[in-house]
Design an enzyme around this catalytic site. Structure first.
Site, PDB file in Angstrom:
ATOM      1  N   ASP A  39       0.502  -1.435  -0.003  1.00 17.31           N
ATOM      2  CA  ASP A  39       0.088  -0.119  -0.003  1.00 17.31           C
ATOM      3  C   ASP A  39       0.455   1.568   0.480  1.00 17.31           C
ATOM      4  O   ASP A  39       1.028   1.707   1.342  1.00 17.31           O
ATOM      5  CB  ASP A  39      -1.008   0.297   0.972  1.00 17.31           C
ATOM      6  N   ASP A  90      -4.764  -1.059  -1.825  1.00 17.40           N
ATOM      7  CA  ASP A  90      -6.098  -0.823  -0.668  1.00 17.40           C
ATOM      8  C   ASP A  90      -6.772  -0.438  -2.125  1.00 17.40           C
ATOM      9  O   ASP A  90      -6.507   0.758  -2.562  1.00 17.40           O
ATOM     10  CB  ASP A  90      -5.797   0.424  -0.058  1.00 17.40           C
ATOM     11  N   HIS A 138     -10.653   0.705  -2.954  1.00 13.07           N
ATOM     12  CA  HIS A 138     -12.003   1.089  -2.617  1.00 13.07           C
ATOM     13  C   HIS A 138     -13.034   1.535  -3.392  1.00 13.07           C
ATOM     14  O   HIS A 138     -12.745   2.337  -4.257  1.00 13.07           O
ATOM     15  CB  HIS A 138     -11.851   2.139  -1.103  1.00 13.07           C
ATOM     16  N   SER A 177     -15.252   1.340   5.411  1.00 16.07           N
ATOM     17  CA  SER A 177     -14.461   1.695   6.474  1.00 16.07           C
ATOM     18  C   SER A 177     -14.615   3.289   6.650  1.00 16.07           C
ATOM     19  O   SER A 177     -13.801   3.609   7.032  1.00 16.07           O
ATOM     20  CB  SER A 177     -12.989   0.941   5.611  1.00 16.07           C
ATOM     21  N   HIS A 185     -10.794   6.788   1.209  1.00 16.09           N
ATOM     22  CA  HIS A 185      -9.032   7.033   0.271  1.00 16.09           C
ATOM     23  C   HIS A 185      -9.256   5.584  -0.001  1.00 16.09           C
ATOM     24  O   HIS A 185      -9.710   5.386   0.103  1.00 16.09           O
ATOM     25  CB  HIS A 185      -8.517   6.771   2.227  1.00 16.09           C
ATOM     26  N   LYS A 224      -7.009  -5.151  -2.914  1.00 16.72           N
ATOM     27  CA  LYS A 224      -7.623  -5.368  -1.864  1.00 16.72           C
ATOM     28  C   LYS A 224      -8.831  -4.467  -1.068  1.00 16.72           C
ATOM     29  O   LYS A 224      -8.275  -3.030  -1.608  1.00 16.72           O
ATOM     30  CB  LYS A 224      -7.591  -6.257  -0.773  1.00 16.72           C
ATOM     31  N   GLU A 251     -14.389  -4.676   5.180  1.00 17.03           N
ATOM     32  CA  GLU A 251     -13.071  -3.986   5.799  1.00 17.03           C
ATOM     33  C   GLU A 251     -11.610  -5.749   5.134  1.00 17.03           C
ATOM     34  O   GLU A 251     -11.772  -6.905   5.180  1.00 17.03           O
ATOM     35  CB  GLU A 251     -12.362  -4.002   7.146  1.00 17.03           C
ATOM     36  N   ALA A 291       0.176   0.462   6.024  1.00 13.38           N
ATOM     37  CA  ALA A 291       0.837   1.236   7.375  1.00 13.38           C
ATOM     38  C   ALA A 291       1.203   0.062   8.642  1.00 13.38           C
ATOM     39  O   ALA A 291       0.606  -0.741   8.326  1.00 13.38           O
ATOM     40  CB  ALA A 291      -0.070   2.095   8.432  1.00 13.38           C
ATOM     41  N   CYS A 315      -2.021  -2.439   7.290  1.00 17.83           N
ATOM     42  CA  CYS A 315      -2.156  -3.557   6.134  1.00 17.83           C
ATOM     43  C   CYS A 315      -0.708  -4.140   6.559  1.00 17.83           C
ATOM     44  O   CYS A 315      -0.962  -5.318   5.823  1.00 17.83           O
ATOM     45  CB  CYS A 315      -2.309  -2.374   5.264  1.00 17.83           C
TER      46      CYS A 315
HETATM   47  C1  VGL Z   1      -5.149   1.739   5.832  1.00 16.93           C
HETATM   48  C2  VGL Z   1      -6.283   1.889   6.732  1.00 16.93           C
HETATM   49  C3  VGL Z   1      -7.650   1.711   6.185  1.00 16.93           C
HETATM   50  C4  VGL Z   1      -3.182   0.569   5.554  1.00 16.93           C
HETATM   51  C5  VGL Z   1      -6.069   0.895   4.646  1.00 16.93           C
HETATM   52  O1  VGL Z   1      -3.597   0.151   4.451  1.00 16.93           O
HETATM   53  O2  VGL Z   1      -2.707   0.612   6.460  1.00 16.93           O
HETATM   54  N1  VGL Z   1      -5.442   1.890   6.594  1.00 16.93           N
HETATM   55  N2  VGL Z   1      -7.120   1.085   4.527  1.00 16.93           N
HETATM   56 ZN    ZN Z   2      -8.311   0.980   3.054  1.00 17.79          ZN
END
Ligand code: VGL
Ligand code: ZN
Length: 189
Positions: free
Chosen positions: A10, A52, A54, A60, A71, A96, A103, A138, A142
């Protein structure tokens, strides 16, 4: 011989400074990640990215009662990998979080962006990979989820500490996540 894959989690514009859900100093890992990309490319090792991905009304998001501002909405700039990252052609991409009602933090919830639609675990097994090197964002979401799933799936898993960054919604979340990953068997490098 051990077959290695680099998993870049990510490393998207929305998770970097200026993005919709910026990880503080998230872009500071880019030079580190780039060194590992270059090393893996030189050795013809596998390089995998996760994103990510979405829909605009993902579960989420705040307006649906989730914890995050919108995001990484597919086909927006924030969804794209950070433009400073230089990847060799032919790296494998996994997406994903496409299901609006579920989520998905782990890269192992992802499916291949190509027509194979393989799961990440099936793809890695098809390539006879047994060891994963994890970088990206992060640490406390993730990266954590991807690492724990990798261990549960039986992969030897190395987390490159200076190649990951966390959100730290509560101070110390990233350190706790790293400790948890290590306790479950991840090597911290
Ligand atoms: C993530 C928060 C929401 C990540 C993804 O990639 O860590 N964090 N969606
Ligand atoms: Zn996300």
């Amino acid at each position: 011989m051990t077959r290695d894959a680099l998993i870049i989690v990510d490393l998207q514009q929305d998770f970097c400074p200026g993005g919709a859900l910026a990880v503080p100093h998230g872009d500071a890992i880019i030079p580190v990640v780039q060194e590992w990309v270059n090393r893996f490319a030189d050795n013809r090792h596998l390089i995998v990215t996760t994103q990510d991905a979405h829909p605009p009304d993902h579960i989420s998001f705040l307006e649906r009662g989730g914890p995050w501002p919108p995001h990484c909405i597919v086909n927006t700039p924030g969804y794209l990998l950070h433009p400073a990252l230089r990847l060799p052609p032919g790296h494998a991409r996994f997406l994903k979080g496409q299901d609006r009602d579920r989520e998905a933090y782990s890269g192992f919830d992802g499916v291949s962006a190509d027509e194979s639609a393989l799961s990440l675990a099936d793809y890695l097994r098809s390539q006879s990979i047994d060891r994963l090197y994890i970088v990206g964002l992060a640490t406390d979401y993730c990266v954590r989820a991807t690492t724990l799933d990798a261990l549960a799936a039986g992969f030897e898993t190395v987390v490159i500490k200076n190649g990951v960054r966390g959100v730290d919604v509560s101070p110390g979340d990233s350190e706790r996540a790293l400790a948890e990953m290590a306790a479950k068997g991840a090597q911290l490098l």
